[in-house]
Design a protein around this motif. Structure first.
Motif, short mmCIF file in Angstrom:
data_model
loop_
_atom_site.label_atom_id
_atom_site.label_comp_id
_atom_site.label_asym_id
_atom_site.label_seq_id
_atom_site.Cartn_x
_atom_site.Cartn_y
_atom_site.Cartn_z
N ILE A 1 0.86 -1.19 0.00
CA ILE A 1 0.00 0.00 0.00
C ILE A 1 0.90 1.23 0.00
O ILE A 1 1.99 1.20 0.56
CB ILE A 1 -0.97 0.04 1.20
CG1 ILE A 1 -0.23 -0.20 2.51
CG2 ILE A 1 -2.10 -0.96 1.03
CD1 ILE A 1 -1.11 -0.06 3.73
N PRO A 2 0.44 2.31 -0.63
CA PRO A 2 1.32 3.49 -0.74
C PRO A 2 1.66 4.08 0.63
O PRO A 2 0.83 4.04 1.55
CB PRO A 2 0.50 4.48 -1.56
CG PRO A 2 -0.57 3.67 -2.22
CD PRO A 2 -0.84 2.51 -1.32
N VAL A 3 2.85 4.61 0.74
CA VAL A 3 3.25 5.29 1.97
C VAL A 3 2.23 6.35 2.36
O VAL A 3 1.91 6.53 3.53
CB VAL A 3 4.67 5.92 1.79
CG1 VAL A 3 4.94 6.98 2.84
CG2 VAL A 3 5.74 4.84 1.84
N GLY A 4 1.70 7.04 1.36
CA GLY A 4 0.73 8.10 1.62
C GLY A 4 -0.58 7.61 2.22
O GLY A 4 -1.38 8.41 2.71
N GLN A 5 -0.78 6.32 2.20
CA GLN A 5 -2.01 5.76 2.77
C GLN A 5 -1.79 5.23 4.19
O GLN A 5 -2.64 4.53 4.74
CB GLN A 5 -2.54 4.61 1.89
CG GLN A 5 -3.12 5.09 0.56
CD GLN A 5 -4.30 6.02 0.76
OE1 GLN A 5 -5.26 5.69 1.46
NE2 GLN A 5 -4.23 7.20 0.17
N ILE A 6 -0.66 5.56 4.75
CA ILE A 6 -0.33 5.07 6.10
C ILE A 6 0.05 6.24 7.00
O ILE A 6 0.85 7.10 6.62
CB ILE A 6 0.85 4.07 6.07
CG1 ILE A 6 0.54 2.89 5.13
CG2 ILE A 6 1.16 3.56 7.47
CD1 ILE A 6 1.73 1.97 4.91
N GLN A 7 -0.52 6.25 8.18
CA GLN A 7 -0.09 7.20 9.22
C GLN A 7 0.42 6.40 10.41
O GLN A 7 -0.26 5.49 10.90
CB GLN A 7 -1.28 8.07 9.67
CG GLN A 7 -0.92 9.04 10.79
CD GLN A 7 -2.13 9.79 11.34
OE1 GLN A 7 -3.28 9.45 11.02
NE2 GLN A 7 -1.89 10.78 12.16
N VAL A 8 1.63 6.70 10.85
CA VAL A 8 2.17 6.04 12.03
C VAL A 8 2.30 7.07 13.16
O VAL A 8 2.90 8.13 12.97
CB VAL A 8 3.55 5.39 11.76
CG1 VAL A 8 4.09 4.72 13.02
CG2 VAL A 8 3.45 4.38 10.62
N ILE A 9 1.71 6.72 14.29
CA ILE A 9 1.74 7.61 15.45
C ILE A 9 2.54 6.93 16.55
O ILE A 9 2.29 5.77 16.88
CB ILE A 9 0.31 7.88 15.98
CG1 ILE A 9 -0.55 8.49 14.87
CG2 ILE A 9 0.34 8.77 17.21
CD1 ILE A 9 -2.04 8.47 15.19
N LYS A 10 3.47 7.67 17.10
CA LYS A 10 4.23 7.16 18.25
C LYS A 10 3.81 7.92 19.49
O LYS A 10 4.13 9.09 19.64
CB LYS A 10 5.74 7.32 18.05
CG LYS A 10 6.55 6.79 19.20
CD LYS A 10 7.59 7.74 19.75
CE LYS A 10 7.14 9.08 20.20
NZ LYS A 10 7.33 9.40 21.61
N PRO A 11 3.07 7.29 20.40
CA PRO A 11 2.72 7.98 21.64
C PRO A 11 3.91 7.98 22.61
O PRO A 11 5.04 7.76 22.18
CB PRO A 11 1.57 7.13 22.20
CG PRO A 11 1.31 6.06 21.21
CD PRO A 11 2.51 5.96 20.33
N ARG A 12 3.68 8.21 23.89
CA ARG A 12 4.78 8.07 24.85
C ARG A 12 5.22 6.61 24.86
O ARG A 12 4.40 5.70 24.64
CB ARG A 12 4.37 8.45 26.28
CG ARG A 12 3.79 9.82 26.49
CD ARG A 12 4.47 10.92 25.75
NE ARG A 12 5.88 11.10 26.03
CZ ARG A 12 6.67 11.87 25.29
NH1 ARG A 12 6.20 12.52 24.23
NH2 ARG A 12 7.93 12.02 25.61
N ILE A 13 6.47 6.37 25.14
CA ILE A 13 7.01 5.00 25.14
C ILE A 13 7.56 4.68 26.52
O ILE A 13 8.22 5.51 27.14
CB ILE A 13 8.13 4.85 24.09
CG1 ILE A 13 7.58 5.09 22.69
CG2 ILE A 13 8.74 3.46 24.16
CD1 ILE A 13 8.59 4.87 21.60
N GLY A 14 7.29 3.48 26.96
CA GLY A 14 7.81 3.03 28.26
C GLY A 14 9.12 2.29 28.10
O GLY A 14 9.27 1.16 28.55
#
Lengths: 253, 760
Positions: free
Chosen positions: B234-247
Motif C-alpha cells: 500500500i502506498p506510503v501516503g495511505q499510512i499514518q504512524v503515530i508514536k505515543p509516549r514510550i515506556g
C-alpha cells in the motif's frame, strides 16, 4: 486475563472450602499472587478463603500464633525486636516487591512449599506447628505436613528457639537464592534446613555441639544431592556453598 | 546560556506523573480485534500442515492467518535507513520455523481470551530439522538455516554466515614484530534482554478516509511506515504512524516486530486490531543483544604504546539477521578507535543459529568490543607494571586525530573520515582517579575472605550515524509568542522532547514553557530516521536549532519592519530599536498574522552530519569478592562522561544511572539461557535477574565540561556511552581484589573459585 476461570466460590467456612477443593482444578484463593501470575489453564474454579482466615499475630505466653491470612508485609511491619525469629527479613527476601507482599498471605507462601522461599525454609527450620483444616482439623509439624488441607494458623513454641541463623547465596540481593542454609539452635541441637535451587528441602539435626568437620561435610553432601548443575554452577559448587554456609553458621553458634 | 545546561521540567512529566492516557495501550477502540501469535515450539522445523478448522470454529474468532496468506516477500525487521544494511532473510510468516518462538500463525478474535483459547486448537504438523545452537558450530555445519533462494544480501547462506567483513590498516604483522609485548585472549558476552517496562504493543485501524493508522510503541515510526508499505503493498501516503509516549525501548523497539501483522489484520477485516507481546514473548520472540566471541590480540612497545591490534569477532545473530552486520561493525569500530594504533586488522562474521533473534540494544555492539579491549588493557598494564589509568592516558586519541577505521567501517558499507574535534577522555580518567582515590584503593591490603578491589575501564561511542541519520523540524509561531515545534524525533522516555525544546528556547530567547513539542507522527511531523545511534540531540537537535534560527530571523525582520527601523536588537522577548522603542514577540506575531505584511512566521530545517563525534566515558568500579563463595558485590560505580555540552543535567544523569544497572546485569547476573533443544529457560524476572533498586550500588555520576564544535551548543551524545565500560571495570576490579582474571560474561562465581584455586 485468566481465561480458564469459570466459577468463583465463596464458602462460609474453611471446612466447607476444603470440601470444594479439587487439586489442580478447583483451588483455594487467598492473596492470589502466585495463582494469578501462573494462570494455569487447568484451573476453572477459585475458592475464596481470604475472608475466612485469621490475619492476626498474637503472643500468648511463650506461644506465638500467626493467622495464615496475615500478609507477608504485615510480618515485615510487626515488631520482632525481642525475638530470635527472622520472619520480617525472610518475608522481604522471599518476596522483594512490597506490592506483592501486601497481597501474598503467609498461608499462600507455606502452601506453595517453594524451596527457594527464605520464609518457608525458615519456618521449616523452626519446626512450626500448623493448624490444618482437612478431613479433620489437626495440628501438625510443618515438617510432617503433606501439602493437603487449608492451613489456618501456625504456632511457634518460643522456648524451643534459642537462636536462628541464615546464610543465603544469590547472584544479586533481589534474585532468588541459589543456596539457603537456615539454622535454628536450641539447647540440644542445631537444626539445619537447606533450600535454594533444590528440588526439595533437606533437613538435618546436628546434636554434637562440637560441630565436627565430618558431620558438616556429611550434611552438605546429603543436601547437595537435591541440587543439579545449572546456570548458577555445578552441583559440586552448590555443595561448596552449603558447606560454606554451615561453617559460617557454626562460627556464629 | 539561559536554557542549555539548566535543569528543566520534563515536558511530558505532568501527564506521566498523573497517569494520563499517553501510552499506546491507553487507547481502546470500538470493535477492536485482539491478536495472538502461535509460536513454534521447535528450534528448527518445516510446517507440513496447519489445520485451523477447530480454532476457526470457536465463537469470536474473526481471522486466522498463516504462511499461506502472505506472498513470499523477504524483508528485514531492522528499523534502519533505506536501503537497509541488514540481510533481507525474513518473511511475515514462513513455512519454515527457525527458533523456538518463531511465528507460525496469527489469530484475530473478539477478545484476548478467545484468541488465547484458539491458539490451543490450531493443529500443526512439523517435520523436525536439525538445529544449530552453538555459533562456533554454525559455519561448518551441514545444516543450512536459510537454504532458500529468495533472501537477499546474506553473505554466505550455504555456510550460515549472515554477514562478514575484514579490513587491515597499516601492516599488522610488522606491528606485532616491533612489539615488546603481545597479549591475546578470547572474550565472550551473553544474550541479554533490553527488559523495557512497556512491552511491544501496536494498534491499527482505518481512518474515516480508509487510510491505515498505526499507533505503535516504536523508536522508528518512519521506518515502520516504509516497511509496512512495502510488505502490504500500500502506498506510503495511505499510512499514518503515530508514536505515543514510550515506556522504554533501549533499541528493542528499533524493529518492525508486530506492526505488519496487526496492519494485515486491519486491512483484511476492516476492523481495529491490537497486538501486545507478553513478558515471556519479550524474552524469546523480541530482540536481544548479540552474543559475541571476540579474539583480541594487542602488541605494545615497552612504554605500553599500541603497535598492532588484531580483532576477530564471531557474532551470533540468531535465526535471522537484523542489525547483524552493523552491530559487529560498531563492535569493531569502537574497539579499534578508542586508542591510537598505526596497525589494525579486523575480521568479523555474523552466523545464524536456531536461537532467538538478536537486534539493537543500547550500545549496539560497543559493550561487547569494549569488554574485550578494556579487559585486555588491564592485562597489558599488569604485565608491564604500568598503572592501568596511565596506560590508557598514553594511548588516548587527541583532538585533531583521525579515526581511520571510521572511513572503512560505515553503516554496512564504507564510512566517512572522522577527525576528533573534541575529546575529554583524559579528563574523565583523571577526574575519576581523583574521585575514587585510586592509588589508595588499588593498594589496599587484601586480607580475609572478603576482598575489596577497584578497576577502571574506558569507552568511546558515536553520535549518530554519519552520512545516514537525518532529522528535521518544523517550527511555527503563535500570537502569544508560543511556538509549535514539530519533530519526527522519537522520545522513547529519554526526555528528548524536552532537550529539543531547550535548544529552540535558547535560540529564540524564550522560556522553555513557550515551546510546545509534538513529535513522531508521520502525517504531521517531518521526517526523522528515528531514536537510535545516540543521534537525537545531535542530529534532530541540529535541525531544531536551524529551524529556530530561521524563525528568529523572521521575527527580527518583521519586528524591524513594524518598528520602521533598520537597526535593532532582540532582548527579553522584544525587538528593540536603538531609540529604545520596542515591540514584543506576541505583537509581532499577531500583527504578522492579521494586519501588517501578513505571513505565518515559521520555518523548516533538516540536518545531517558526516561527523559522528565520539562521547567518552571512564568508569571506576569498586567491588568486594567473597573468596569463599566467588560471589561479587559491586559497592560503588563512579562514571565520568564527556558528552560535550550537557543540555539537561538531570536527564543526562538519568541516562547514566539507567545504563549502569543494565551494564552490571550483563556483567553479573543477566543471561538468556536455553535447553538442549533451544527452548528458552528463563523467560520471566524470577529466572532472568535484572538489577533492581534493592541491588544498586552507590553511583556517582560526573560530567566533563566539554564542547563539541559540530554539535548544537556543543552537545554530543549521552544515551549509550555509559553502558560499555562498567562490565570491564567490574572484571578489572575483581582482578585487583583477588587476582582472578575473568574473560566471559556473565561472571560465574564458580569461575572465580576455580581461578582462586589455580592461584593457590
Amino acid at each position: 486475563m485468566w481465561t480458564s476461570i469459570k466459577h468463583f466460590e465463596k464458602p462460609a467456612s474453611l471446612e466447607e472450602a476444603y470440601t470444594l477443593i479439587v487439586p489442580g482444578k478447583k483451588v483455594p484463593f487467598s492473596g492470589g499472587s502466585y495463582l494469578t501470575a501462573e494462570q494455569s489453564g487447568e484451573i476453572d474454579t477459585l475458592i475464596a478463603i481470604r475472608h475466612l482466615l485469621d490475619d492476626r499475630i498474637k503472643m500468648n505466653g511463650k506461644i506465638l500464633t500467626i493467622g495464615t491470612g496475615a500478609t507477608l508485609q504485615s510480618l515485615v511491619k510487626y515488631d520482632w525486636s525481642r525475638s530470635p525469629l527472622r520472619l520480617a527479613e525472610c518475608a522481604c527476601l522471599s518476596c522483594p516487591s512490597r506490592n506483592i507482599r501486601n497481597q501474598r498471605t503467609l498461608g499462600g507462601e507455606i502452601g506453595r512449599q517453594r524451596t527457594n522461599s527464605e520464609l518457608f525454609v525458615h519456618l521449616k527450620a523452626l519446626d512450626v506447628n500448623l493448624e490444618v483444616i482437612g478431613a479433620s482439623s489437626q495440628t501438625m509439624s510443618i515438617r510432617e505436613w503433606d501439602g493437603q488441607g487449608i492451613i489456618n494458623a501456625l504456632r511457634i513454641d518460643m522456648t524451643a528457639v534459642k537462636k536462628t541463623f541464615c546464610q543465603r547465596f544469590a547472584l544479586i540481593p533481589s534474585a532468588p537464592a541459589v543456596v539457603i542454609v537456615e539454622g535454628v539452635l536450641n539447647k540440644q541441637r542445631l537444626d539445619v534446613v537447606v533450600g535454594g535451587a533444590a528440588s526439595v528441602l533437606s533437613l538435618s539435626s546436628i546434636t554434637d555441639m562440637g560441630f565436627p568437620e565430618e558431620t558438616l561435610a556429611q550434611v552438605a553432601a546429603q543436601a547437595a544431592v537435591r541440587f543439579k548443575t545449572d546456570q548458577y554452577g555445578s552441583r559440586a559448587y552448590k555443595e561448596h556453598l552449603i558447606r560454606t554456609g554451615l561453617a559460617r553458621i557454626v562460627a556464629e553458634c | 546560556m539561559k536554557y542549555i545546561g539548566k535543569k528543566t521540567h520534563r515536558l511530558d512529566g505532568f501527564a506521566l506523573s498523573r497517569g494520563r492516557p499517553v501510552f499506546t495501550d491507553d487507547l481502546h477502540l470500538p470493535h477492536m480485534l485482539y491478536l495472538k501469535v502461535l509460536r513454534s515450539p521447535h528450534a528448527h522445523a518445516r510446517i507440513k500442515s496447519i489445520d485451523t478448522t477447530a480454532a476457526a470454529n470457536i465463537d469470536g474468532i474473526v481471522s486466522i492467518l498463516t504462511w499461506k496468506d502472505f506472498p513470499r516477500h523477504y524483508f528485514t525487521s531492522a528499523g534502519q535507513g533505506y536501503p537497509e544494511p541488514s540481510p533481507r532473510d525474513m518473511l511475515i510468516l514462513d513455512q519454515t520455523v527457525r527458533f523456538v518462538g518463531d511465528r507460525v500463525a496469527v489469530i484475530a478474535a473478539e477478545s484476548l481470551e478467545i484468541a488465547q483459547a484458539a491458539l490451543e486448537r490450531i493443529q500443526v504438523e512439523y517435520e523436525l530439522l536439525p538445529a544449530i545452537l552453538d555459533p562456533k558450530a554454525s559455519i561448518a555445519n551441514p545444516t543450512v538455516i536459510h537454504p532458500e533462494t529468495g533472501p537477499v544480501d546474506i553473505y554466505a547462506a550455504d555456510r550460515n554466515i549472515a554477514a562478514y567483513f575484514q579490513s587491515e590498516l597499516g601492516d599488522v604483522d610488522r606491528g606485532f614484530k616491533e612489539s615488546a609485548l603481545i597479549l591475546e585472549g578470547e572474550y565472550s558476552t551473553p544474550y541479554v534482554q533490553q527488559a523495557h517496562l512497556e512491552p511491544h504493543i501496536t494498534l491499527t485501524w482505518l481512518d474515516a478516509n480508509g487510510r491505515l493508522v498505526i499507533r505503535s510503541s516504536t523508536q522508528v515510526p518512519f521506518h515502520v511506515r516504509r516497511i509496512v508499505s512495502e510488505l502490504l503493498v500500500i502506498p506510503v501516503g495511505q499510512i499514518q504512524v503515530i508514536k505515543p509516549r514510550i515506556g522504554g525501548g533501549f533499541g528493542g523497539k528499533q524493529e518492525i516486530l508486530n506492526e505488519e501483522l496487526c496492519a494485515a489484520v486491519t486491512l483484511k477485516t476492516g476492523r481495529p486490531a491490537r497486538i501486545e507481546m507478553t513478558r515471556e514473548e519479550e524474552f524469546y520472540a523480541a530482540r536481544s543483544r548479540h552474543p559475541e566471541i571476540i579474539k583480541l590480540k594487542i602488541g605494545v612497545d615497552a612504554e605500553g604504546l599500541f603497535r598492532a591490534v588484531d580483532l576477530n569477532i564471531l557474532e551470533n545473530c540468531g535465526a535471522y539477521a537484523p542489525h547483524a552486520l552493523t552491530v559487529m561493525s560498531v563492535t569493531a569500530q569502537k574497539a579499534l578507535s578508542l586508542y591510537r594504533c598505526p596497525n589494525i586488522r579486523v575480521e568479523a562474521q555474523a552466523v545464524y543459529t536456531n536461537l532467538p533473534i538478536a537486534g539493537a540494544y543500547r550500545g549496539y555492539g560497543t559493550p561487547q568490543g569494549i569488554f574485550a579491549l578494556e579487559v585486555l588493557m588491564d592485562e597489558i598494564a599488569n604485565e608491564l607494571n604500568i598503572d592501568p589509568i596511565d596506560l590508557r592516558l598514553r594511548n588516548c586519541q587527541e583532538v585533531g586525530d583521525e579515526i581511520p577505521i571510521a572511513k572503512v567501517l560505515g553503516e554496512g558499507s564504507e564510512g566517512f573520515p572522522i577527525v576528533l574535534h573534541s575529546t575529554g577522555l583524559k579528563d574523565c580518567l583523571e577526574e575519576g582517579r581523583r574521585s575514587v582515590q585510586w592509588q589508595e584503593a588499588r593498594q589496599e591490603v587484601k586480607t580475609g575472605p572478603i576482598r575489596r578491589g577497584i578497576g577502571v575501564a574506558a569507552a568511546g561511542h558515536g553520535t549518530g550515524i554519519p552520512g545516514i541519520d537525518m532529522g528535521s523540524a518544523f517550527l511555527k509561531m503563535n500570537e502569544d509568542a508560543s511556538f509549535n515545534l514539530l519533530v519526527g524525533a522519537t522520545d522513547l522516555g529519554t526526555g528528548s522532547d524536552t532537550a529539543l525544546a531547550q535548544i529552540a528556547a535558547e535560540v529564540l530567547e524564550v522560556p522553555v514553557e513557550k515551546i510546545v513539542v509534538y513529535s513522531s507522527d508521520t502525517d504531521f511531523t517531518p521526517f526523522d530516521t528515528g531514536a537510535y545511534a545516540s543521534s537525537t540531540t545531535y542530529i534532530s537537535g541540529g535541525a531544531v536549532k536551524k529551524a529556530a534560527e530561521k524563525v528568529k530571523e523572521q521575527i527580527f525582520s518583521q519586528g524591524k519592519k513594524l518598528l520602521g527601523v533598520d537597526q535593532a536588537v532582540i532582548r527579553d522577548g522584544f525587538v528593540e530599536a536603538d531609540s529604545g522603542e520596542r515591540i514584543s514577540y506576541a505583537e509581532i506575531c499577531t500583527r504578522s498574522m492579521y494586519t501588517d505584511d501578513q505571513m505565518q512566521i515559521m520555518a523548516t530545517a533538516s540536518h545531517m552530519s558526516y561527523d559522528s563525534p565520539p562521547p567518552f566515558n571512564a568508569t571506576f568500579a569498586e567491588v568486594s569478592v567473597d573468596t569463599e563463595t566467588g560471589l561479587v558485590q559491586v559497592e560503588r560505580i563512579v562514571s565520568v562522561t564527556d558528552a560535550g555540552q550537557i543540555i539537561n543535567p538531570p536527564m543526562a544523569e538519568g541516562q547514566v544511572e539507567g545504563a549502569i544497572p543494565q551494564a552490571l546485569g550483563m556483567a553479573l547476573c543477566e543471561h538468556m539461557i536455553f535447553d538442549e533443544q533451544g527452548a528458552p529457560i528463563n523467560t520471566d524476572f524470577t529466572g532472568y535477574h535484572i538489577y533492581t533498586a534493592a541491588d544498586m550500588p552507590e553511583i556517582v555520576v560526573k560530567f566533563h565540561e566539554g564542547h563539541e564544535p559540530t554539535g548544537p551548543y556543543g552537545a554530543k551524545a549521552v544515551a549509550e556511552i555509559p553502558i560499555s565500560a562498567p562490565a570491564p571495570a567490574v572484571v578489572n576490579a575483581i582482578y585487583n581484589a583477588c587476582g582472578v582474571r575473568i574473560r566471559k560474561l556473565p561472571i560465574q562465581p564458580e569461575d572465580i573459585l576455580r581461578g582462586l584455586a589455580q592461584l593457590s
